[in-house]
Enzyme design. Structure first.
Site, PDB file in Angstrom:
ATOM      1  N   ARG A 176      13.500  22.613 -10.601  1.00  0.00           N
ATOM      2  CA  ARG A 176      14.471  21.654 -10.093  1.00  0.00           C
ATOM      3  C   ARG A 176      14.347  20.317 -10.831  1.00  0.00           C
ATOM      4  NH1 ARG A 176      10.651  20.892  -4.926  1.00  0.00           N
ATOM      5  NH2 ARG A 176       9.865  18.814  -5.386  1.00  0.00           N
ATOM      6  N   TRP A 189       8.025  20.997 -13.225  1.00  0.00           N
ATOM      7  CA  TRP A 189       7.370  22.246 -13.587  1.00  0.00           C
ATOM      8  C   TRP A 189       5.922  22.246 -13.098  1.00  0.00           C
ATOM      9  CZ3 TRP A 189       9.610  21.086 -18.952  1.00  0.00           C
ATOM     10  CH2 TRP A 189       8.941  20.043 -19.563  1.00  0.00           C
ATOM     11  N   GLU A 235      13.197  35.710 -22.245  1.00  0.00           N
ATOM     12  CA  GLU A 235      14.102  35.915 -21.108  1.00  0.00           C
ATOM     13  C   GLU A 235      15.477  36.373 -21.565  1.00  0.00           C
ATOM     14  OE1 GLU A 235      10.786  33.500 -19.574  1.00  0.00           O
ATOM     15  OE2 GLU A 235      12.030  33.362 -21.388  1.00  0.00           O
ATOM     16  N   ASP A 286      12.907  22.764   0.407  1.00  0.00           N
ATOM     17  CA  ASP A 286      12.633  23.891  -0.471  1.00  0.00           C
ATOM     18  C   ASP A 286      12.851  25.240   0.202  1.00  0.00           C
ATOM     19  OD1 ASP A 286      11.705  24.990  -2.999  1.00  0.00           O
ATOM     20  OD2 ASP A 286      10.579  23.129  -3.188  1.00  0.00           O
TER      21      ASP A 286
END
Length: 640
Positions: A176, A189, A235, A286
């Protein structure tokens, strides 16, 4: 299938009857989140929402992957297990002995497919760079403020690109980003994440770290950024595999070391200066259903914002489950079952992560059991596997039950459980968002062995006695006035567990109460007592279990008892677990304890008034109303 862009996915959702367009103005500050919270908690996750009037030039797409059907649409499959099956077939093909030249030739087409999935850097500009903001300004984007106690607006679906400065290896993750200024955000992070490792390498080199943030494009990009891949797996190779088409990348304009998908909706380019002071980021509502506490994180400086001409801003909210992220987690559960089975735990049959367990908190693993101690072998393997290291409670069972039928599963587990010998407590790394740990990122773990037991695994000092089918809860509450509620509804279902809401008044109160309860003849045979805060409605089982899982550190908060059976040398085993909130005064808990996430009254009233204009259907009441009364008693302890 490969989506050309986010608009293509929106069209697909609309054609499938899975999208509602909202033309009325809705404020990105709190209002969009409150509407989405109501819709996402409706049956089957409600619909995807496209807010077309946000006070900016860009619409907001949210809850687009917030159901099983929409998650499948995002990944272009009929069933999520189809992806797992395809991965399993690939593993088998690659690991199969190649005994003849024909066997080797048969592999060539599949190797060609592998090549077709690999990302490719193309020359020139992509459609993500059709418009370049002369002066990058994040306030031009409809960045949401989701909850009233959030530190500010947060970008919640950022696909963040970094590179290892030594090897050039790309990482794509999702962390975020709190917006502080028109051209500066935080970069949240965690220390366990690959991008954080890249940051540390840049710090050692005293070198500025280039970063690019992508929003939108094929929804597979968003999913792949959340996937628990090994560090050395790109990824975008996973994205290419899922969409059956390679991802085309273009170089960023101001950060040319970083490449991004050409068909993204937005690209936010910038850098992190490792030598710069950190910024106080958060709090943030969260996925645990609690606010994650504020902490120090790096600053991200924006050097350019580019976007498509018809860009759509994708977003999500997280909070009390169920939310959209539960379905993203479900995709991971199904897709990564095959790799876990093929590489780590060959005996695993199935895996389940219940919504109430919010991802890492509760994982159920079903195995084919062939020998004594196999559940513990699986426990050690899973706790050592990637993001599974953050798991708090692991339940292992065998093929004698169906793990997706929670009633049948619980009956089977409790039938085969000796709480004094079949529950294993450990410690290890935890998600930094887990507020129950005494130390951030490090806490207790529990494995419940609910498999049928071999002779070698049975502790003969314990005997099993039938649990009561019902309890006189009023009498127990009269004897113990600190108990404000008891849920014994599982006992008639042959599930030997009760929930107790307790108002703590002294240190070690729950431990002592647990011992006192187990001395009651009426509770003989009850294997497990789950304690929650007195403000929790224990009659709402799903909500109570969510609160319990969040507030428990299994090693610190579990109390095993050995109740004399009346037979010499024989005992009845039981366990109590303290899932109440912890304070410095009563629990010697030194960290701050966060609040539950709820909307404020003013926002609830605004949305109630605006609802008839939205075109969503009959009024859905705010889910926050259910929890508002419960949290009043907790507000005071946040800073204790």
């Amino acid at each position: 299938m490969a989506y050309k862009n986010l608009r293509h996915f929106i069209d697909t959702l609309e054609q499938a009857g899975e999208l509602v367009r909202i033309k009325t103005y809705v404020d990105p500050k709190l209002e969009i989140a409150e509407i989405t919270d109501r819709v996402s908690k409706s049956p089957d996750g409600g619909k995807a929402l496209l807010f077309e009037n946000t006070g900016t030039d860009f619409p907001v797409l949210i809850n687009s992957m917030g159901s099983y059907k929409r998650m499948c649409l995002a990944l272009g499959v009929s069933e999520l297990d189809d992806v797992a099956g395809e991965i399993e077939n690939l593993f088998k093909l690659l690991s199969k002995p190649k005994e003849s030249i024909l066997d080797k030739l048969a592999l060539l087409p599949k190797l060609g497919q592998f090549a077709s999935w690999m990302p490719k850097v193309v020359s020139g500009k992509g459609s993500c760079q059709e418009v370049v903001m002369a002066n990058p300004d994040l306030s031009k984007l409809p960045v949401l403020t989701c909850w009233p106690k959030d530190g500010g607006p947060f970008i919640t679906l950022p696909v963040i690109h970094t590179k290892d400065p030594l090897t050039g290896t790309r990482n794509v993750g999702m962390y975020r980003m709190q917006v502080f200024e028109k051209d500066m955000t935080g970069m949240h992070w965690h220390k366990h994440k690959v991008s954080a490792k890249h940051f540390m390498e840049y710090k050692k080199l005293n070198k500025r770290m280039p970063v690019a943030v992508v929003l939108g494009g094929d929804p597979v990009y968003t999913y792949s950024a959340t996937a628990p891949l090994p560090e050395n797996v790109d990824e975008y190779m996973l994205a290419g595999f899922l969409r059956k088409k390679k991802v085309e990348l273009v170089k960023c304009i101001t950060q040319p070391e970083i490449e991004v998908p050409a068909d993204a909706d937005f690209v936010i380019e910038g850098y992190v200066e490792p030598s710069e002071e950190l910024i106080w980021e958060g709090p943030f509502g969260d996925h645990t259903g609690y606010y994650s506490l504020a902490d120090w994180y790096p600053k991200f400086h924006v050097t350019a914002i580019t976007h498509r001409k018809d860009a759509v801003y994708p977003s999500t909210i997280v909070g009390i489950p169920p939310q959209e992220d539960a379905w993203i987690g479900k995709a991971t559960e199904r897709i990564f079952l095959a790799p876990i089975k093929m590489t780590l735990v060959p005996e695993i049959i199935n895996m389940e992560m219940p919504v109430e367990g919010v991802f890492h908190n509760l994982v159920i693993a079903q195995i084919k059991k062939d020998y004594a101690g196999q559940a513990q072998k699986v426990m050690n393997a899973m706790w050592g596997a990637g993001q599974m290291m953050f798991n708090k409670i692991l339940v292992v069972t065998d093929d004698g039950t169906k793990i997706t039928d929670y009633k049948q599963l619980a009956q089977y587990v409790f039938q085969h459980l000796n709480p004094a010998s079949d529950i294993y407590l450990s410690q290890g790394p935890m998600d930094v968002l887990d507020h129950s740990c005494s130390k951030m990122g490090f806490g207790g773990k529990m494995c419940i062995d609910g498999t049928r037991k071999y002779e070698e695994e049975q502790d003969t000092t314990f005997i099993s006695v039938p649990a009561p089918r019902q309890l006189d809860t009023a009498a127990i509450m009269q004897q113990f006035p600190e108990i404000k509620g008891i849920n014994a509804s599982l006992l008639p279902l042959d599930i030997s567990c009760i929930l107790v809401a307790v108002e703590k008044a002294r240190p070690s109160h729950v431990r002592e109460l647990n011992e006192q309860l187990y001395t009651l003849p009426a509770l003989a045979g009850v294997k497990m007592i789950l304690f929650v805060e007195h403000t929790v409605d224990v009659s709402d089982l799903a909500s109570a279990l969510w609160r319990f899982c969040n507030n428990l550190d299994p090693k610190r908060d579990s109390f095993i008892v050995r109740v004399p059976s009346g037979e010499p040398g024989k005992y009845i085993g039981g366990i109590g677990m303290d899932g109440t909130l912890k304070t410095r005064l009563l629990d010697n808990f030194e960290r701050d304890w966060p609040n539950i996430i709820v909307a404020d009254d003013a926002t609830i009233r605004k949305v109630d008034t605006k609802w008839p204009e939205l075109g969503i259907g009959p009024l859905l009441t705010s889910p926050s109303l259910k929890y508002k009364q419960q949290i009043y008693g907790e507000e005071a302890v946040v800073q204790q």
